[in-house]
Design a protein around this motif. Structure first.
Motif, PDB file in Angstrom:
ATOM      1  N   ALA A  23      90.889  73.678  44.007  1.00  0.00           N
ATOM      2  CA  ALA A  23      91.342  73.330  42.657  1.00  0.00           C
ATOM      3  C   ALA A  23      92.036  71.971  42.615  1.00  0.00           C
ATOM      4  CB  ALA A  23      92.264  74.427  42.119  1.00  0.00           C
ATOM      5  N   PRO A  24      92.922  71.626  43.577  1.00  0.00           N
ATOM      6  CA  PRO A  24      93.536  70.293  43.526  1.00  0.00           C
ATOM      7  C   PRO A  24      92.518  69.160  43.616  1.00  0.00           C
ATOM      8  CG  PRO A  24      94.774  71.720  45.008  1.00  0.00           C
ATOM      9  CD  PRO A  24      93.513  72.449  44.659  1.00  0.00           C
ATOM     10  N   MET A  25      91.464  69.348  44.418  1.00  0.00           N
ATOM     11  CA  MET A  25      90.454  68.301  44.520  1.00  0.00           C
ATOM     12  C   MET A  25      89.568  68.255  43.287  1.00  0.00           C
ATOM     13  SD  MET A  25      91.090  66.509  47.069  1.00  0.00           S
ATOM     14  CE  MET A  25      89.635  65.466  46.980  1.00  0.00           C
ATOM     15  N   GLU A  26      89.354  69.392  42.638  1.00  0.00           N
ATOM     16  CA  GLU A  26      88.607  69.386  41.377  1.00  0.00           C
ATOM     17  C   GLU A  26      89.340  68.539  40.341  1.00  0.00           C
ATOM     18  OE1 GLU A  26      85.671  70.401  40.362  1.00  0.00           O
ATOM     19  OE2 GLU A  26      85.206  71.006  42.407  1.00  0.00           O
ATOM     20  N   ASP A  27      90.674  68.618  40.346  1.00  0.00           N
ATOM     21  CA  ASP A  27      91.458  67.779  39.435  1.00  0.00           C
ATOM     22  C   ASP A  27      91.244  66.302  39.742  1.00  0.00           C
ATOM     23  OD1 ASP A  27      92.467  70.013  38.178  1.00  0.00           O
ATOM     24  OD2 ASP A  27      94.332  70.050  39.327  1.00  0.00           O
ATOM     25  N   VAL A  28      91.183  65.963  41.035  1.00  0.00           N
ATOM     26  CA  VAL A  28      90.944  64.575  41.427  1.00  0.00           C
ATOM     27  C   VAL A  28      89.569  64.119  40.945  1.00  0.00           C
ATOM     28  CG1 VAL A  28      90.604  63.017  43.391  1.00  0.00           C
ATOM     29  CG2 VAL A  28      92.483  64.662  43.417  1.00  0.00           C
ATOM     30  N   THR A  65      98.122  52.111  34.921  1.00  0.00           N
ATOM     31  CA  THR A  65      97.660  52.642  33.636  1.00  0.00           C
ATOM     32  C   THR A  65      97.390  54.140  33.783  1.00  0.00           C
ATOM     33  OG1 THR A  65      96.608  50.520  33.154  1.00  0.00           O
ATOM     34  CG2 THR A  65      95.965  52.394  31.779  1.00  0.00           C
ATOM     35  N   VAL A  66      96.767  54.508  34.903  1.00  0.00           N
ATOM     36  CA  VAL A  66      96.528  55.915  35.244  1.00  0.00           C
ATOM     37  C   VAL A  66      96.841  56.085  36.726  1.00  0.00           C
ATOM     38  CG1 VAL A  66      94.838  57.793  35.370  1.00  0.00           C
ATOM     39  CG2 VAL A  66      94.685  56.114  33.520  1.00  0.00           C
ATOM     40  N   ASP A  67      97.534  57.166  37.070  1.00  0.00           N
ATOM     41  CA  ASP A  67      97.752  57.445  38.492  1.00  0.00           C
ATOM     42  C   ASP A  67      96.963  58.688  38.900  1.00  0.00           C
ATOM     43  OD1 ASP A  67      99.704  59.917  38.474  1.00  0.00           O
ATOM     44  OD2 ASP A  67     100.578  58.488  37.062  1.00  0.00           O
ATOM     45  N   ILE A  68      96.491  58.683  40.136  1.00  0.00           N
ATOM     46  CA  ILE A  68      95.748  59.809  40.701  1.00  0.00           C
ATOM     47  C   ILE A  68      96.449  60.233  41.986  1.00  0.00           C
ATOM     48  CG2 ILE A  68      93.547  60.574  41.674  1.00  0.00           C
ATOM     49  CD1 ILE A  68      92.131  58.550  39.924  1.00  0.00           C
ATOM     50  N   LEU A  69      96.893  61.475  42.043  1.00  0.00           N
ATOM     51  CA  LEU A  69      97.584  61.999  43.222  1.00  0.00           C
ATOM     52  C   LEU A  69      96.590  62.751  44.102  1.00  0.00           C
ATOM     53  CD1 LEU A  69     100.175  62.577  44.820  1.00  0.00           C
ATOM     54  CD2 LEU A  69     100.503  64.606  43.376  1.00  0.00           C
ATOM     55  N   ILE A  70      96.431  62.299  45.341  1.00  0.00           N
ATOM     56  CA  ILE A  70      95.533  62.954  46.289  1.00  0.00           C
ATOM     57  C   ILE A  70      96.345  64.006  47.047  1.00  0.00           C
ATOM     58  CG2 ILE A  70      93.821  62.636  48.098  1.00  0.00           C
ATOM     59  CD1 ILE A  70      93.348  61.016  45.517  1.00  0.00           C
ATOM     60  N   PRO A  71      95.972  65.273  46.974  1.00  0.00           N
ATOM     61  CA  PRO A  71      96.777  66.326  47.613  1.00  0.00           C
ATOM     62  C   PRO A  71      96.669  66.266  49.126  1.00  0.00           C
ATOM     63  CG  PRO A  71      94.737  67.248  46.777  1.00  0.00           C
ATOM     64  CD  PRO A  71      94.774  65.827  46.302  1.00  0.00           C
ATOM     65  N   PRO A  72      97.737  66.655  49.843  1.00  0.00           N
ATOM     66  CA  PRO A  72      97.636  66.763  51.300  1.00  0.00           C
ATOM     67  C   PRO A  72      96.721  67.912  51.673  1.00  0.00           C
ATOM     68  CG  PRO A  72      99.732  67.645  50.528  1.00  0.00           C
ATOM     69  CD  PRO A  72      99.072  67.010  49.339  1.00  0.00           C
TER      70      PRO A  72
END
Length: 447
Positions: free
Chosen positions: A149-154, A307-314
């Motif tokens: 799910a976290p990578m789907e958000d990415v 403008t937009v940030d993208i957080l890559i999960p560990p």
């Protein structure tokens, strides 16, 4: 992957079938593409990425053996081995179904289908696909493997921001794959035909920062024997990726802010500014709260680059992705070193699941490369999986503290199993449990 994010390709020579499937799926998935001729597979799958391919087994033939479908199934698998394929036919039999599943099909359905059954098959097939963030065209080389799910958000964010010209700030720990996400943004953008230029700005001194980014003219300093364009000029019409942006000095920040505001650079030794047309992507292993400390980072620059940030999960927060990535790296290194293909023994998987991976995907990649090199036979065993002591020493600081009892129990189990190198019997004794009780907890926490 959820069904609503799935990209579906339907290939059938019956126009009525294509219309029916398009109407059934269009409100439930992200995109549906249809084609009547299977010869279009190569073109369509070179230009776009599909999570599920629904493929007819007979095309304009007098003999309905299903061999055509098996042939085109092979072609689909060649183009994208990760794509899930559902075969449909009006001439189904058990032998044909078995053959198709052995050839790599995800499911086998007979016409006329039941809508609910077909939707369930598509949902399951989409769930099997580790979605890869890669450009919707031929020639892209970005591959980000994940289905958590976290990578789907990415992936969703990348899909939304990539076609725009917005400046992007990528956040995440070291080893999470920030550079791959930056390249995926470029390759999915309108600037994809332009250059992708990467600079590790965190490693540049003040003097090198200006000459590297803005360029210089002959005679600007002692070793400037000829004109040299900077990275901003080199990235004209494309994307400039500034990695480790959080480590640059306040003086460097001021120079960068001026360039971004004016959209022009002035090379060292010159008084003539040069207009620049670039899309800026930055990355840092620092959090936004840390960057917001104006003693070390200018807030006005944050707004310019973010403008937009993208957080890559560990990796420790990505659930089953570690097994998916392990399979990906094992296959890649087996091919590189002329070995395998490898199976994973159960103890290997338990040891893999028990490790917290403080070094993230990079640590997993190196561990799998070593395992493939050292393995004997065609099975990867727990003893083949060795983790870096360097990463392990600093890893405990990366694990978030919690007072939740279930989280504490899960964390304790992981730590003990990792300490005992995946040995379940030894871990159970240390935890004061029977092997059966420990297995129940492993199942409970999906470990």
């Amino acid at each position: 992957m959820s069904l609503k994010n799935a990209h579906i390709l339907v290939i059938d020579d019956d126009e009525d079938v294509l219309i029916a499937l398009r109407l059934l799926l269009k409100s439930k998935v992200a995109r549906v593409v249809t084609a009547r001729n299977p010869n279009q597979i190569d073109h369509l799958m070179s230009g776009q990425s599909f999570d599920v391919v629904i493929l007819d087994m007979n095309f304009n033939g007098l003999v309905h053996t299903g061999n055509e479908g098996l042939y085109w199934l092979g072609k689909v698998r060649e183009k994208d081995p990760g794509a899930s394929v559902i075969l449909i036919t009006a001439y189904g039999d058990i032998d044909l179904a078995i053959r198709s599943l052995k050839k790599g099909a995800s499911d086998f359905l007979v016409k006329p289908w039941q809508n609910e059954k077909l939707l369930e098959a598509v949902r399951e097939a989409a769930g099997k696909k580790g979605r890869k963030a890669k450009p919707p065209r031929a020639g892209g080389n970005t591959q980000i493997v994940g289905q958590s799910a976290p990578m789907e958000d990415v992936f969703t964010k990348v899909g939304k921001v990539a076609p725009t010209d917005a400046n992007i700030l990528i956040l995440g720990e070291n080893g999470t794959g920030k550079d791959l996400v930056a390249r995926a943004i470029h390759e999915n953008s309108m600037r994809r035909k332009g250059p992708f230029v990467k600079v590790d700005v965190g490693a540049l001194t003040d003097s090198l920062f200006e000459s590297e980014l803005f360029g210089y003219r002959k005679g600007a300093f002692t070793d400037a024997r000829e004109d040299r364009p900077g990275r901003f000029e080199a990235a004209q019409g494309g994307t400039l990726f500034l990695d480790e942006i959080g480590n640059i000095s306040l003086r460097q920040q001021a120079r960068l802010l001026t360039v971004l505001q004016n959209r022009q650079v002035t090379p060292l030794g010159s008084n003539e500014p040069i207009p620049v047309d670039i899309r800026l992507v930055c990355a840092t292993n620092k959090g936004l709260e840390e960057l917001a400390d104006e003693a070390t980072f200018r807030r006005d620059l944050i707004y310019r680059i973010n403008t937009v940030d993208i957080l890559i999960p560990p990796l420790r927060e990505r659930g089953g992705d570690r097994r998916l990535l392990a399979r990906h790296f094992a296959d890649a290194y087996a091919e590189k070193y002329g070995k395998g293909p490898f199976r994973f023994e159960p103890e290997f998987l338990r040891k893999l699941d028990a490790h917290t991976f403080p070094g993230n995907v990079r640590e997993l990649q190196y561990a799998l490369e070593r395992a493939v090199i050292m393995a004997e036979g065609d099975e990867l065993r727990a003893e083949d999986l060795v983790f870096s002591a360097m990463e392990k020493e600093g890893g405990a600081r990366d694990v978030p503290k919690t007072t939740n009892l279930e989280a504490l129990e899960k964390q304790t189990i992981l730590s003990v199993i990792e300490k005992n190198n995946g040995n379940i019997s030894k871990s159970a004794r240390e935890l004061g449990l029977t092997r059966t009780a420990l297995y129940r907890r492993l199942e409970k926490y999906d470990l």
